[in-house]
Design a protein around this motif. Structure first.
Motif, short mmCIF file in Angstrom:
data_model
loop_
_atom_site.label_atom_id
_atom_site.label_comp_id
_atom_site.label_asym_id
_atom_site.label_seq_id
_atom_site.Cartn_x
_atom_site.Cartn_y
_atom_site.Cartn_z
N SER A 279 0.82 -1.22 0.00
CA SER A 279 0.00 0.00 0.00
C SER A 279 0.85 1.26 0.00
CB SER A 279 -0.92 0.01 1.22
OG SER A 279 -0.18 0.02 2.42
N ARG A 280 1.99 1.25 0.71
CA ARG A 280 2.86 2.43 0.72
C ARG A 280 3.51 2.64 -0.63
NH1 ARG A 280 1.90 0.47 6.09
NH2 ARG A 280 1.57 2.33 7.37
N ASN A 281 3.99 1.54 -1.21
CA ASN A 281 4.51 1.55 -2.57
C ASN A 281 3.95 0.34 -3.29
OD1 ASN A 281 6.39 3.86 -2.97
ND2 ASN A 281 7.42 2.96 -1.21
N TYR A 282 3.67 0.51 -4.57
CA TYR A 282 3.05 -0.55 -5.36
C TYR A 282 4.09 -1.56 -5.82
CZ TYR A 282 0.63 -2.82 -9.26
OH TYR A 282 0.09 -3.74 -10.11
N PHE A 283 3.71 -2.83 -5.79
CA PHE A 283 4.57 -3.91 -6.27
C PHE A 283 3.80 -4.69 -7.34
CE2 PHE A 283 6.11 -2.74 -2.18
CZ PHE A 283 7.47 -2.87 -2.25
N SER A 284 4.43 -4.93 -8.45
CA SER A 284 3.76 -5.64 -9.54
C SER A 284 3.47 -7.08 -9.16
CB SER A 284 4.64 -5.62 -10.80
OG SER A 284 5.80 -6.41 -10.60
N THR A 285 2.56 -7.68 -9.88
CA THR A 285 2.26 -9.09 -9.63
C THR A 285 3.48 -9.96 -9.91
OG1 THR A 285 1.36 -9.32 -11.88
CG2 THR A 285 -0.19 -8.80 -10.11
N LYS A 286 4.31 -9.54 -10.85
CA LYS A 286 5.55 -10.29 -11.14
C LYS A 286 6.46 -10.29 -9.91
CE LYS A 286 7.58 -9.81 -15.12
NZ LYS A 286 8.39 -9.26 -16.26
N ALA A 287 6.58 -9.14 -9.25
CA ALA A 287 7.42 -9.05 -8.05
C ALA A 287 6.83 -9.89 -6.92
CB ALA A 287 7.57 -7.60 -7.62
N ILE A 288 5.52 -9.89 -6.80
CA ILE A 288 4.88 -10.70 -5.76
C ILE A 288 5.11 -12.19 -6.03
CG2 ILE A 288 2.65 -11.37 -4.77
CD1 ILE A 288 1.75 -8.46 -5.18
N LYS A 289 4.99 -12.60 -7.28
CA LYS A 289 5.24 -14.00 -7.62
C LYS A 289 6.69 -14.38 -7.36
CE LYS A 289 1.59 -14.54 -11.09
NZ LYS A 289 1.29 -14.74 -12.52
N ARG A 290 7.59 -13.47 -7.63
CA ARG A 290 9.00 -13.74 -7.35
C ARG A 290 9.21 -13.93 -5.84
NH1 ARG A 290 10.81 -9.55 -9.69
NH2 ARG A 290 11.58 -8.33 -7.93
N THR A 291 8.50 -13.15 -5.05
CA THR A 291 8.57 -13.32 -3.59
C THR A 291 8.01 -14.68 -3.18
OG1 THR A 291 8.38 -10.93 -3.23
CG2 THR A 291 7.78 -12.37 -1.39
N LEU A 292 6.94 -15.09 -3.82
CA LEU A 292 6.37 -16.41 -3.53
C LEU A 292 7.35 -17.53 -3.93
CD1 LEU A 292 2.73 -15.73 -4.77
CD2 LEU A 292 3.44 -16.06 -2.40
N ASP A 293 8.10 -17.33 -5.01
CA ASP A 293 9.11 -18.32 -5.39
C ASP A 293 10.17 -18.46 -4.30
OD1 ASP A 293 7.89 -18.77 -7.84
OD2 ASP A 293 9.12 -17.31 -8.91
N GLY A 294 10.61 -17.32 -3.74
CA GLY A 294 11.58 -17.38 -2.65
C GLY A 294 11.01 -18.04 -1.42
N MET A 295 9.74 -17.77 -1.13
CA MET A 295 9.10 -18.41 0.01
C MET A 295 9.02 -19.92 -0.18
SD MET A 295 5.96 -15.73 0.76
CE MET A 295 5.32 -16.75 2.12
N ALA A 296 8.64 -20.35 -1.38
CA ALA A 296 8.54 -21.78 -1.65
C ALA A 296 9.89 -22.47 -1.53
CB ALA A 296 7.95 -22.01 -3.04
N ALA A 297 10.95 -21.81 -2.01
CA ALA A 297 12.29 -22.38 -1.91
C ALA A 297 12.73 -22.53 -0.47
CB ALA A 297 13.29 -21.51 -2.67
N SER A 298 12.18 -21.69 0.42
CA SER A 298 12.57 -21.67 1.82
C SER A 298 11.54 -22.34 2.73
CB SER A 298 12.80 -20.22 2.27
OG SER A 298 13.69 -19.55 1.40
N LYS A 299 10.48 -22.88 2.13
CA LYS A 299 9.42 -23.60 2.83
C LYS A 299 8.62 -22.72 3.80
CE LYS A 299 11.45 -28.24 2.39
NZ LYS A 299 12.81 -28.05 1.91
N LEU A 300 8.48 -21.44 3.48
CA LEU A 300 7.50 -20.60 4.17
C LEU A 300 6.13 -20.90 3.59
CD1 LEU A 300 9.50 -17.25 4.22
CD2 LEU A 300 8.98 -18.68 6.19
N ASN A 301 5.07 -20.77 4.40
CA ASN A 301 3.77 -21.24 3.91
C ASN A 301 2.61 -20.26 4.06
OD1 ASN A 301 3.26 -21.34 6.65
ND2 ASN A 301 2.61 -23.48 6.68
N ALA A 302 2.87 -19.00 4.45
CA ALA A 302 1.78 -18.03 4.59
C ALA A 302 2.24 -16.68 4.06
CB ALA A 302 1.34 -17.93 6.04
N PHE A 303 1.57 -16.18 3.03
CA PHE A 303 1.85 -14.86 2.48
C PHE A 303 0.80 -13.89 3.01
CE2 PHE A 303 1.30 -11.75 -1.11
CZ PHE A 303 2.46 -11.05 -0.87
#
Length: 669
Positions: A279-303
């Motif tokens: 909300s403070r700064n906008y992030f594209s859906t591509k950037a959000i998906k990239r964050t989800l890729d990092g989470m999956a690689a690290s076995k985090l499970n809640a965005f």
């Protein structure tokens, strides 16, 4: 008539003229065809070169296509130059030591490896997060080609498509490791991945098993990897671990995998979250998906998606379109219903649930100003009021009007949208952060029809409590007349005695504790029977340490939280929680607020620190506070390996140390 005569009865000269003209046309056509083919080949070859050079961006390009990693064999490899390195690494006393090749005898039993091969075979596991169960890894490896990978799935029909998609993602992660387009002779002819799943669970819940077992064996020029799990989500973690047992050997110019491995694994905590404020700064859906890729690689499970705040309301609500009409600076920077569905599904396949938060009653300014024009009265108060530091934590101010009944209908519609778009019904975040009572107190003596009852509250915490009860009623109505069993609120004065037991039901409410560890707030919550998600600001706030972004007010929670600080934080031990209350710790969450972060800085702010947090929540490996070195060398090397893994997948993770330290293990601690 003339054309007919020439073609049928004309003399020899006429026929010759026609023949020459036709020949010239055919010759010109052939020349043009050759030129077109040459131009096409040159353009195609240039495109292949460009694709090869842009390997870092490849994972995102691939994964944008239909939400899975569809790979084209001709572009997956980079164009690494054929450079002969003078160095080789030898495993000595569980350490990889760098030596000149000419110093190693060709008849030496251990005549050295490339750095990555030595790193994978010598000492540490190089897995991140470290598995929690027994681990047994072999010391030999074998080469294979990506097209040797096959899937054999013994799974419920309900999750078969999910498994197939996860396997495609796994293959993408393997292929982007490759560093040459030149073919090599593999050591195996088949790499079979056998996945067995027991339960047909398609959505992650807090009680869902994420455990798995993994076994690799080599036999008759084949690698067989068996992954068994109760659920899809455990099997997905198993695939991630398998990808971490594969690497690129720069000496042999081939992909390699261990010949033998046995792993039993499951997480320590059910909720392993990462919060991103968009909300403070906008992030594209591509950037959000990239964050989800990092989470999956690290076995985090809640965005945890903090999608709105007082600065903007970029959620394009199907039921309340007025919100973005009044709440965004740029109509291009919004999240549509399609975006949220796509991101939620992208996350689910990667073992992650999406939890969208619309903060209330505070942090509600932009987007909430349209009430009077629609005859609904003031939905929000103090919007943009000055001086801001009297009425909110940061500009612009804005806080919902708790006495306006239309507020709760708007919330119900927003909640319905979120539940339908994400499919998440077990966990819901309703905010509750940093309510400013001064904003409301100025309306205690107002005669407005929407606010004239403020004066009946001697303690405005009661007004706040009643707002929360009504907001929960709106959530219940939006969720088919059922309160989500894990409804999250930020810790606040309302989550303290004496208010918490009066307004918040421990059966449904989870408190996300953001206060410093020194406040001992979790202990009181556990004593009162409330579940918690821990996000201590002094350890797990990843936005801290970059100074002030405004002239007035304190700096944004300095100092910087290093990955070591993130990793060493074990609040459940410092609080001395009794064993019978451990179930009250749902898990933890690292937070990235974005007053000073945009898309360009996102990866570096998160990674590898978020990965350090992930191992704390998955494995909770002890740290020795009495030792000179609290964090062992093994952790440094494994995290460094994981950092390179993230980079391979297109995530611009920050370096842990100078590159020299990577190639000289143990010399920098």
């Amino acid at each position: 008539m003339q054309r007919t005569i020439l073609r049928t009865v004309g003399g020899f000269g006429n026929r010759m003229a026609l023949s020459n003209n036709g020949g010239m046309r055919r010759a010109l056509f052939i020349i043009l065809l050759i030129f077109t083919c040459v131009f096409t080949y040159m353009y195609w070859n240039q495109m292949r070169t460009d694709d090869a050079v842009s390997l870092a961006a490849l994972p995102q390009q691939l994964k944008q296509q239909k939400g899975v990693g569809e790979v084209y064999d001709e572009i997956y490899a980079s164009s690494e130059p054929e450079v002969v390195q003078p160095w080789i690494w030898v495993c000595t006393n569980n350490h990889c030591e760098r030596r000149l090749k000419k110093q190693i005898g060709t008849n030496d039993e251990n005549n050295g490896h490339s750095f990555r091969t030595c790193n994978m075979l010598c000492g540490s596991t190089q897995l991140w997060p470290q598995p929690t169960g027994p681990i047994s890894l072999g010391s030999n490896s074998v080469s294979f080609l990506p097209n040797h990978l096959y899937l054999e799935a013994e799974v419920p029909a309900a999750v078969l498509q999910m498994v197939n998609t996860a396997f495609e993602i796994f293959k993408t992660n393997v292929r982007v490791m490759s560093r040459t387009k030149n073919p090599y002779t593999p050591g195996v002819q088949k790499f079979m991945v056998k996945i067995k799943i027991v339960k047909p669970i398609q959505r992650l819940k807090l009680e869902t098993s994420e455990s798995y077992t993994l076994h690799i064996r080599y036999s008759h020029e084949s690698i067989i990897c068996s992954i068994e799990a109760d659920t899809y989500f455990g099997a997905r973690h198993g695939l991630e671990t398998l990808s971490q047992l594969i690497w690129w050997d720069t000496e042999m110019k081939s992909l390699r995998v261990l010949k033998i491995a046995n792993i039993v694994d499951k997480p320590k905590f059910a909720y392993r979250g990462l919060m991103l404020d968009t909300s403070r700064n906008y992030f594209s859906t591509k950037a959000i998906k990239r964050t989800l890729d990092g989470m999956a690689a690290s076995k985090l499970n809640a965005f945890h998606w903090h999608i709105t705040d007082s600065q903007s309301f970029p959620f394009d609500s199907p039921r309340v379109p007025e919100m973005i009409e009044n709440g965004v600076h740029n109509r291009l920077n919004v999240y549509s219903a399609k975006d949220i569905i796509e991101i939620s599904e992208y996350a689910r396949i990667r073992g992650i649930r999406v939890i969208i938060e619309i903060d209330t009653p505070a942090h509600a300014g932009m987007g909430w100003t349209w009430g009077p024009s629609k005859g609904l009265g003031e939905l929000a108060l103090c919007v943009g009021q000055q001086p801001w530091n009297l009425y909110c934590g940061e500009p612009p101010c804005g806080q919902l009007n708790p006495q306006n009944p239309h507020v709760y209908k708007v919330l119900e519609n927003l909640y319905k949208d979120i539940i339908e778009l994400t499919g998440e019904t077990e966990i819901f975040h309703i905010g509750g952060d940093e309510v400013n009572l001064e904003c409301w107190s100025q309306h205690q003596h107002s005669t407005s029809s929407n606010t004239d009852r403020f004066s009946s509250y001697m303690d405005l915490h009661e007004l706040w409590g009643n707002f929360t009860i009504k907001a929960l009623a709106s959530l219940k109505a939006a969720n088919n007349d059922k309160i989500p069993s894990a409804t999250i609120l930020w810790s606040s004065n309302l989550s303290k005695r004496p208010y918490i037991t009066k307004y918040l039901d421990p059966e449904h409410v989870v408190v996300q504790v953001w206060s410093p560890m020194s406040w001992e707030e979790p202990s009181m919550l556990w004593d009162d029977g409330y579940r918690t998600i821990l996000s201590h600001v002094d350890a797990w706030y990843l936005d801290c340490g970059f100074g002030k972004w405004r002239e007035q007010g304190d700096a944004a929670c300095d100092p910087y939280r290093t990955w070591q600080k993130v990793y060493k934080h074990r609040p459940w031990l410092r609080s001395r929680i009794p064993e019978h209350k451990w179930k009250l710790i749902v898990g933890g969450e690292a937070c990235l607020w974005t007053e000073q972060v945009n898309e360009m800085a996102l990866d570096g702010r998160l990674w590898p620190r978020a990965a350090a947090f992930a191992e704390r929540l998955w494995s909770d490996i002890p740290v020795d506070s009495e030792s000179i070195v609290e964090i062992p060398e093994d952790t440094y090397t494994r995290l460094d390996t994981h950092r390179y893994r993230l980079v391979d997948r297109g995530i611009s993770a920050e370096s842990l140390w100078p590159e020299w330290c990577t190639y000289n293990p143990g010399m920098c601690l």
